[in-house]
Motif scaffolding. Sequence first.
Motif, mmCIF file in Angstrom:
data_model
loop_
_atom_site.group_PDB
_atom_site.id
_atom_site.type_symbol
_atom_site.label_atom_id
_atom_site.label_comp_id
_atom_site.label_asym_id
_atom_site.label_seq_id
_atom_site.Cartn_x
_atom_site.Cartn_y
_atom_site.Cartn_z
ATOM 1 N N ARG A 9 0.869 -1.164 0.000
ATOM 2 C CA ARG A 9 0.000 0.000 0.000
ATOM 3 C C ARG A 9 0.909 1.218 0.000
ATOM 4 O O ARG A 9 2.000 1.172 0.553
ATOM 5 N N CYS A 12 0.921 6.694 2.248
ATOM 6 C CA CYS A 12 -0.116 7.639 2.650
ATOM 7 C C CYS A 12 -1.447 6.958 2.960
ATOM 8 O O CYS A 12 -2.403 7.607 3.364
ATOM 9 N N PHE A 13 -1.555 5.645 2.794
ATOM 10 C CA PHE A 13 -2.807 4.908 2.961
ATOM 11 C C PHE A 13 -3.327 4.999 4.390
ATOM 12 O O PHE A 13 -2.638 4.656 5.338
ATOM 13 N N PRO A 15 -6.466 3.449 6.308
ATOM 14 C CA PRO A 15 -7.583 2.518 6.132
ATOM 15 C C PRO A 15 -8.853 2.949 6.870
ATOM 16 O O PRO A 15 -8.795 3.596 7.909
ATOM 17 N N LEU A 23 -10.746 0.583 2.323
ATOM 18 C CA LEU A 23 -10.204 1.509 1.341
ATOM 19 C C LEU A 23 -9.588 2.655 2.125
ATOM 20 O O LEU A 23 -9.711 2.730 3.336
ATOM 21 N N CYS A 24 -8.952 3.547 1.421
ATOM 22 C CA CYS A 24 -8.294 4.673 2.069
ATOM 23 C C CYS A 24 -9.298 5.805 2.291
ATOM 24 O O CYS A 24 -10.092 6.121 1.416
ATOM 25 N N CYS A 32 -3.221 12.226 -3.983
ATOM 26 C CA CYS A 32 -4.392 11.387 -3.722
ATOM 27 C C CYS A 32 -5.533 11.635 -4.712
ATOM 28 O O CYS A 32 -6.511 10.899 -4.714
ATOM 29 N N CYS A 35 -6.094 8.589 -6.994
ATOM 30 C CA CYS A 35 -5.811 7.290 -6.379
ATOM 31 C C CYS A 35 -7.061 6.414 -6.370
ATOM 32 O O CYS A 35 -8.118 6.821 -5.896
ATOM 33 N N LEU A 37 -7.537 3.803 -4.630
ATOM 34 C CA LEU A 37 -7.744 3.179 -3.332
ATOM 35 C C LEU A 37 -8.621 4.029 -2.414
ATOM 36 O O LEU A 37 -8.986 3.595 -1.331
ATOM 37 N N ARG A 38 -8.975 5.245 -2.858
ATOM 38 C CA ARG A 38 -9.792 6.143 -2.048
ATOM 39 C C ARG A 38 -11.235 5.658 -1.958
ATOM 40 O O ARG A 38 -11.795 5.163 -2.921
#
Length: 56
Positions: A9, A12-13, A15, A23-24, A32, A35, A37-38
């Motif tokens: 990851r 900056c992740f 959770p 997800l972030c 970000c 990204c 993963l947001r």
Amino acid sequence: MRKDQSYERPECFIPEKDNPYPLCTGRKVLMCEDCQLRVDWEPEDPYGVEGRKYIK
């Protein structure tokens, strides 16, 4: 994936809490912005149909 395995990851992740597949929660920084993963990430064209040429 086994518990002893992990995936990378970004540093900056951040959770989500109380989610087994988090997800972030994201940050308001430039890196970000796109990204995937947001939590609130949405692609501009989720189906990839923008710019397709159709045969008539």
